[in-house]
Scaffold this active site. Structure first.
Site, PDB file in Angstrom:
ATOM      1  N   TRP A 167      12.204  25.331  18.553  1.00 54.23           N
ATOM      2  CA  TRP A 167      13.448  25.004  18.835  1.00 54.23           C
ATOM      3  C   TRP A 167      13.672  26.202  20.185  1.00 54.23           C
ATOM      4  O   TRP A 167      13.111  27.223  19.706  1.00 54.23           O
ATOM      5  CB  TRP A 167      14.494  25.291  17.982  1.00 54.23           C
ATOM      6  CG  TRP A 167      14.615  24.508  16.788  1.00 54.23           C
ATOM      7  CD1 TRP A 167      14.535  24.812  15.314  1.00 54.23           C
ATOM      8  CD2 TRP A 167      15.047  22.910  16.805  1.00 54.23           C
ATOM      9  NE1 TRP A 167      14.576  23.550  14.518  1.00 54.23           N
ATOM     10  CE2 TRP A 167      14.968  22.513  15.395  1.00 54.23           C
ATOM     11  CE3 TRP A 167      15.352  22.032  17.563  1.00 54.23           C
ATOM     12  CZ2 TRP A 167      15.223  21.349  14.979  1.00 54.23           C
ATOM     13  CZ3 TRP A 167      15.753  20.666  17.412  1.00 54.23           C
ATOM     14  CH2 TRP A 167      15.697  20.362  15.933  1.00 54.23           C
ATOM     15  N   HIS A 217      17.453  27.877  17.479  1.00 55.66           N
ATOM     16  CA  HIS A 217      16.851  28.976  16.812  1.00 55.66           C
ATOM     17  C   HIS A 217      18.328  29.797  16.096  1.00 55.66           C
ATOM     18  O   HIS A 217      18.617  30.154  15.090  1.00 55.66           O
ATOM     19  CB  HIS A 217      16.155  29.845  17.014  1.00 55.66           C
ATOM     20  CG  HIS A 217      14.660  29.308  16.710  1.00 55.66           C
ATOM     21  ND1 HIS A 217      14.042  29.455  15.473  1.00 55.66           N
ATOM     22  CD2 HIS A 217      13.848  28.931  17.787  1.00 55.66           C
ATOM     23  CE1 HIS A 217      12.904  28.784  15.758  1.00 55.66           C
ATOM     24  NE2 HIS A 217      12.451  28.669  17.015  1.00 55.66           N
ATOM     25  N   ASP A 233       9.016  34.334  19.054  1.00 54.05           N
ATOM     26  CA  ASP A 233       8.724  33.416  20.438  1.00 54.05           C
ATOM     27  C   ASP A 233       8.705  34.561  21.452  1.00 54.05           C
ATOM     28  O   ASP A 233       7.771  34.624  22.420  1.00 54.05           O
ATOM     29  CB  ASP A 233       9.672  32.372  20.958  1.00 54.05           C
ATOM     30  CG  ASP A 233       9.520  31.090  20.045  1.00 54.05           C
ATOM     31  OD1 ASP A 233       8.389  31.049  19.350  1.00 54.05           O
ATOM     32  OD2 ASP A 233      10.138  30.406  19.874  1.00 54.05           O
ATOM     33  N   ARG A 281       5.574  36.980  22.567  1.00 57.04           N
ATOM     34  CA  ARG A 281       4.421  36.209  23.565  1.00 57.04           C
ATOM     35  C   ARG A 281       4.364  37.053  24.722  1.00 57.04           C
ATOM     36  O   ARG A 281       3.258  37.305  25.466  1.00 57.04           O
ATOM     37  CB  ARG A 281       4.751  34.802  23.750  1.00 57.04           C
ATOM     38  CG  ARG A 281       3.765  34.104  24.699  1.00 57.04           C
ATOM     39  CD  ARG A 281       4.355  32.781  24.847  1.00 57.04           C
ATOM     40  NE  ARG A 281       3.391  31.635  25.164  1.00 57.04           N
ATOM     41  CZ  ARG A 281       3.014  30.618  24.963  1.00 57.04           C
ATOM     42  NH1 ARG A 281       4.295  30.092  24.161  1.00 57.04           N
ATOM     43  NH2 ARG A 281       2.199  29.831  25.204  1.00 57.04           N
ATOM     44  N   HIS A 284       3.645  29.222  13.965  1.00 56.35           N
ATOM     45  CA  HIS A 284       4.838  28.673  14.104  1.00 56.35           C
ATOM     46  C   HIS A 284       4.731  27.114  13.946  1.00 56.35           C
ATOM     47  O   HIS A 284       5.772  26.331  14.251  1.00 56.35           O
ATOM     48  CB  HIS A 284       5.056  28.722  15.713  1.00 56.35           C
ATOM     49  CG  HIS A 284       5.358  30.223  15.984  1.00 56.35           C
ATOM     50  ND1 HIS A 284       6.795  30.594  16.627  1.00 56.35           N
ATOM     51  CD2 HIS A 284       4.647  31.286  16.176  1.00 56.35           C
ATOM     52  CE1 HIS A 284       6.606  31.752  16.801  1.00 56.35           C
ATOM     53  NE2 HIS A 284       5.293  32.334  16.413  1.00 56.35           N
ATOM     54  N   HIS A 293      12.839  32.595  11.956  1.00 55.50           N
ATOM     55  CA  HIS A 293      12.567  31.717  13.012  1.00 55.50           C
ATOM     56  C   HIS A 293      11.599  30.541  12.389  1.00 55.50           C
ATOM     57  O   HIS A 293      11.782  29.341  12.869  1.00 55.50           O
ATOM     58  CB  HIS A 293      11.558  32.659  13.961  1.00 55.50           C
ATOM     59  CG  HIS A 293      10.910  31.916  14.955  1.00 55.50           C
ATOM     60  ND1 HIS A 293      11.530  32.016  16.296  1.00 55.50           N
ATOM     61  CD2 HIS A 293       9.828  31.436  15.176  1.00 55.50           C
ATOM     62  CE1 HIS A 293      10.850  31.105  17.253  1.00 55.50           C
ATOM     63  NE2 HIS A 293       9.705  30.928  16.600  1.00 55.50           N
ATOM     64  N   ASP A 308      11.939  26.711  12.872  1.00 51.30           N
ATOM     65  CA  ASP A 308      10.632  25.924  13.359  1.00 51.30           C
ATOM     66  C   ASP A 308       9.931  24.833  12.578  1.00 51.30           C
ATOM     67  O   ASP A 308       9.911  23.672  13.206  1.00 51.30           O
ATOM     68  CB  ASP A 308       9.229  26.679  13.779  1.00 51.30           C
ATOM     69  CG  ASP A 308       9.434  27.497  15.060  1.00 51.30           C
ATOM     70  OD1 ASP A 308      10.171  27.197  16.073  1.00 51.30           O
ATOM     71  OD2 ASP A 308       8.598  28.350  15.473  1.00 51.30           O
ATOM     72  N   HIS A 326       7.195  20.410  15.274  1.00 45.50           N
ATOM     73  CA  HIS A 326       6.394  21.352  15.021  1.00 45.50           C
ATOM     74  C   HIS A 326       5.700  21.122  13.851  1.00 45.50           C
ATOM     75  O   HIS A 326       4.856  21.739  13.154  1.00 45.50           O
ATOM     76  CB  HIS A 326       7.088  22.682  14.456  1.00 45.50           C
ATOM     77  CG  HIS A 326       7.529  23.349  16.061  1.00 45.50           C
ATOM     78  ND1 HIS A 326       6.860  24.768  15.998  1.00 45.50           N
ATOM     79  CD2 HIS A 326       8.099  23.086  16.785  1.00 45.50           C
ATOM     80  CE1 HIS A 326       7.485  25.117  17.120  1.00 45.50           C
ATOM     81  NE2 HIS A 326       8.158  24.327  17.886  1.00 45.50           N
ATOM     82  N   HIS A 332       7.849  17.488  23.476  1.00 42.19           N
ATOM     83  CA  HIS A 332       8.095  18.842  22.833  1.00 42.19           C
ATOM     84  C   HIS A 332       9.348  19.564  23.218  1.00 42.19           C
ATOM     85  O   HIS A 332      10.089  20.096  22.671  1.00 42.19           O
ATOM     86  CB  HIS A 332       6.895  19.716  22.674  1.00 42.19           C
ATOM     87  CG  HIS A 332       7.026  20.971  21.554  1.00 42.19           C
ATOM     88  ND1 HIS A 332       6.843  20.836  20.160  1.00 42.19           N
ATOM     89  CD2 HIS A 332       7.690  21.948  21.875  1.00 42.19           C
ATOM     90  CE1 HIS A 332       6.824  21.825  19.776  1.00 42.19           C
ATOM     91  NE2 HIS A 332       7.660  22.802  20.537  1.00 42.19           N
ATOM     92  N   ASP A 371      12.818  20.770  21.502  1.00 38.00           N
ATOM     93  CA  ASP A 371      13.215  22.171  21.706  1.00 38.00           C
ATOM     94  C   ASP A 371      14.503  22.484  21.993  1.00 38.00           C
ATOM     95  O   ASP A 371      15.203  23.086  21.460  1.00 38.00           O
ATOM     96  CB  ASP A 371      12.102  23.307  22.576  1.00 38.00           C
ATOM     97  CG  ASP A 371      10.982  23.436  21.655  1.00 38.00           C
ATOM     98  OD1 ASP A 371      10.858  23.191  20.419  1.00 38.00           O
ATOM     99  OD2 ASP A 371      10.008  24.107  22.276  1.00 38.00           O
TER     100      ASP A 371
HETATM  101 ZN    ZN Z   1       8.347  29.460  17.224  1.00 33.08          ZN
END
Ligand code: ZN
Length: 269
Positions: free
Chosen positions: A24, A29, A68, A71, A87, A139, A143, A149, A173, A177
């Protein structure tokens, strides 16, 4: 007793009936986190606030997308690499959770939730570790309720399935999300208010032989993905009218389940 078994047992008792990618986006989230925070027990609320204070915030919505965000943080690349496969889950063949087939070396969202719930509920762990675990639990429970997911199509959770959405090319996707949710034009607080106004989310019945709540949540998502690929690769108004309520239900279920997990993991300091 292993914490999630305890959670499973408690859920069965209290409910009786029982019962690749990113995630998401931040909106989804934050909505899930906010819904959960509104339904914490006094003990869980106090402990959540104690841990969040280390990050100078009081809101689970503020930390819900952190797994997320790492990253893109050069200092967190080791942690990102260790957690990136947690995830999501790629079912290999059908939607029946079959480890290790579907979760090699514990690298899937089902095991991710178990792992971090265990750390969060362990009061002998340092607060910093428990705060980090809280971020992952918040989280990952979001997900696992985003249907893409947890799918079985071997297309990187719909990342390889291109569609047209509002005049743009985008992958499926990303539609799930953030694209679908954004059509409501609400910020996360207003979105949470709207969903919370519908009351406590009814939950799908428990899949008894599983006795593993996160595995069930993943299987539910996987089943939903069977019906969300638009045959003509177009996300039109009819698709939004049909699928936005599905996305909303998943947000509500995630919020309720997250509250229940936190209430059990953080009871009785
Ligand atoms: Zn995630």
């Amino acid at each position: 007793m292993f914490p999630l078994r305890r959670i499973a047992a408690a859920l069965f008792v209290t409910l009786a009936i029982a019962p690749v990618a990113q995630a998401w986006g931040p909106l989804g989230h934050s909505v899930v986190a906010e819904l959960a925070q509104r339904h914490l027990s006094p003990a869980a609320k106090a402990e959540v606030e104690h841990l969040l204070a280390l990050d100078h915030t009081q809101s689970l919505a503020d930390i819900a997308s952190w797994p997320d965000e790492i990253r893109n943080d050069p200092k967190q690349q080791d942690l990102w690499k260790q957690t990136r496969a947690k995830h999501y889950i790629d079912f290999d063949g059908d939607c029946t959770y079959t480890p290790p087939r579907d979760c090699k070396d514990g690298q899937c969202v089902v095991e991710g939730i178990e792992h971090y719930t265990e750390i969060l509920s362990d009061r002998s762990q340092p607060d910093e570790a428990r705060l980090q675990a809280l971020k992952f639990v918040v989280h990952f429970i979001g997900d696992i309720h985003q249907p893409l997911h947890a799918n079985y199509q071997q297309d990187a959770g719909g990342n390889k399935y291109q569609v047209q959405f509002q005049g743009q090319g985008m992958n499926l996707h990303r539609v799930w999300d953030s694209g679908l949710l954004s059509t409501r034009n609400l910020d996360w607080k207003a979105y949470a208010n709207m969903l919370d106004g519908e009351g406590f989310a009814p939950l799908p019945p428990a899949i008894a032989p599983l006795d593993n709540p996160p595995a069930q949540w993943a299987e539910e998502s996987c089943q939903i993905t069977r019906n969300i690929y638009p045959a003509n690769h177009k996300i039109d108004q009819a698709y939004i009218d049909a699928e936005l309520p599905v996305a909303d239900s998943r947000l509500r279920e995630a919020g309720r389940r997250l509250a229940e997990v936190l209430n059990i993991a953080l009871q009785n300091g």
